[in-house]
Design a protein around this motif. Structure first.
Motif, PDB file in Angstrom:
ATOM      1  N   ILE A 189       0.826  -1.199   0.000  1.00 12.71           N
ATOM      2  CA  ILE A 189       0.000   0.000   0.000  1.00 12.71           C
ATOM      3  C   ILE A 189       0.867   1.260   0.000  1.00 12.71           C
ATOM      4  N   GLY A 190       2.008   1.201   0.709  1.00  7.39           N
ATOM      5  CA  GLY A 190       2.894   2.361   0.754  1.00  7.39           C
ATOM      6  C   GLY A 190       3.468   2.687  -0.612  1.00  7.39           C
ATOM      7  N   THR A 191       3.864   1.665  -1.361  1.00  7.76           N
ATOM      8  CA  THR A 191       4.400   1.856  -2.707  1.00  7.76           C
ATOM      9  C   THR A 191       3.337   2.396  -3.650  1.00  7.76           C
ATOM     10  N   ILE A 192       2.112   1.901  -3.511  1.00  7.47           N
ATOM     11  CA  ILE A 192       1.004   2.384  -4.347  1.00  7.47           C
ATOM     12  C   ILE A 192       0.750   3.863  -4.086  1.00  7.47           C
ATOM     13  N   VAL A 193       0.765   4.262  -2.809  1.00  4.59           N
ATOM     14  CA  VAL A 193       0.568   5.672  -2.455  1.00  4.59           C
ATOM     15  C   VAL A 193       1.703   6.517  -3.015  1.00  4.59           C
ATOM     16  N   ASN A 219       7.997   9.470   2.142  1.00  3.91           N
ATOM     17  CA  ASN A 219       8.626   9.601   0.824  1.00  3.91           C
ATOM     18  C   ASN A 219       7.617  10.082  -0.221  1.00  3.91           C
ATOM     19  N   ALA A 220       6.381   9.617  -0.101  1.00  5.34           N
ATOM     20  CA  ALA A 220       5.335  10.025  -1.036  1.00  5.34           C
ATOM     21  C   ALA A 220       5.100  11.529  -0.970  1.00  5.34           C
ATOM     22  N   THR A 221       5.117  12.075   0.242  1.00  3.66           N
ATOM     23  CA  THR A 221       4.924  13.515   0.417  1.00  3.66           C
ATOM     24  C   THR A 221       6.042  14.300  -0.254  1.00  3.66           C
TER      25      THR A 221
END
Length: 225
Positions: free
Chosen positions: A2-6, A130-132
């Protein structure tokens, strides 16, 4: 995952938003953004080097990695192949932008350790953080290089997904020491990309990418000694 998808979604959104902003930015301001991204990349690379170097147990490994990896990449002409590929679809500096974006998104402590933390402990904190960061970075890159930067999201997904799956099967091998060495080499690659953007010297950073494999090979050898 889910983290990679985000994280992937953040780059897609940022790239779309940045490409829309690009239409209203004059050329002289785009040059300013080029310089800003070059300085940022150089700074982030140096920070990764300085932050991880004190924890290295093999202080000469990054030198061997850069030398051997760069030689292999030059023989394979990775930079030339990538530039020819992107040149078919764009007359702009998309190739330079993509190579920089891929390095910034993928070769960093959060992007490398994030999938490991997610696979081992179901903890996505690193990836959400990281996404942010990537959301903002992708907006700036796309406002400079255009919508083609969205392709970097695919590379990020494959990169983090590979680390996630590898950790699931080889959890004991993905030790912090290996991540440290990969992060040091990655820091040099990011700094190299920044130097190229600033036109100080074209270091053909893509030819250095095989350098990231050398620490992995070294730790595999150690595991069998």
């Amino acid at each position: 995952m889910i983290g990679t998808i985000v994280n992937t979604g953040a780059i897609i959104i940022g790239s779309i938003a940045g490409s829309i902003l690009k239409k209203g930015i004059k050329e002289k301001y785009q040059d300013t953004l080029f310089n800003a991204m070059g300085l940022a990349a150089a700074g982030l690379g140096i920070n990764a080097i300085v932050g991880n170097m004190p924890d290295s147990r093999y202080p000469v490994l990054f030198i061997v990695s850069l030398a051997a990896g760069s030689l292999l990449g030059t023989i394979l002409d990775l930079d030339g192949a990538f530039q020819r590929l992107t040149g078919r679809y764009s007359a702009s500096r998309l190739g330079e932008g993509l190579s920089t974006g891929i390095l910034l998104y993928c070769i960093g402590t959060l992007s490398i350790l994030g999938p490991v933390q997610s696979a081992l402990y179901d903890d996505n904190t690193y990836l959400f953080t990281n996404a942010t960061l990537d959301l903002v970075t992708s907006m700036v890159l796309a406002s400079t290089y255009g919508i083609g930067m969205i392709l970097a999201a695919i590379v990020l997904f494959l990169w983090q997904g590979s680390i996630y799956l590898a950790t699931c099967f080889l959890g004991d091998f993905m030790i912090p020491e290996l991540m440290t060495e990969v992060s040091i080499v990655g820091g040099f690659l990011i700094a190299s990309s920044g130097i190229s953007i600033l036109k100080i010297k074209d270091l053909k950073t893509l030819n250095m990418l095989p350098s990231l494999l050398i620490p992995v090979i070294w730790f595999i050898i150690l595991a069998f000694i």
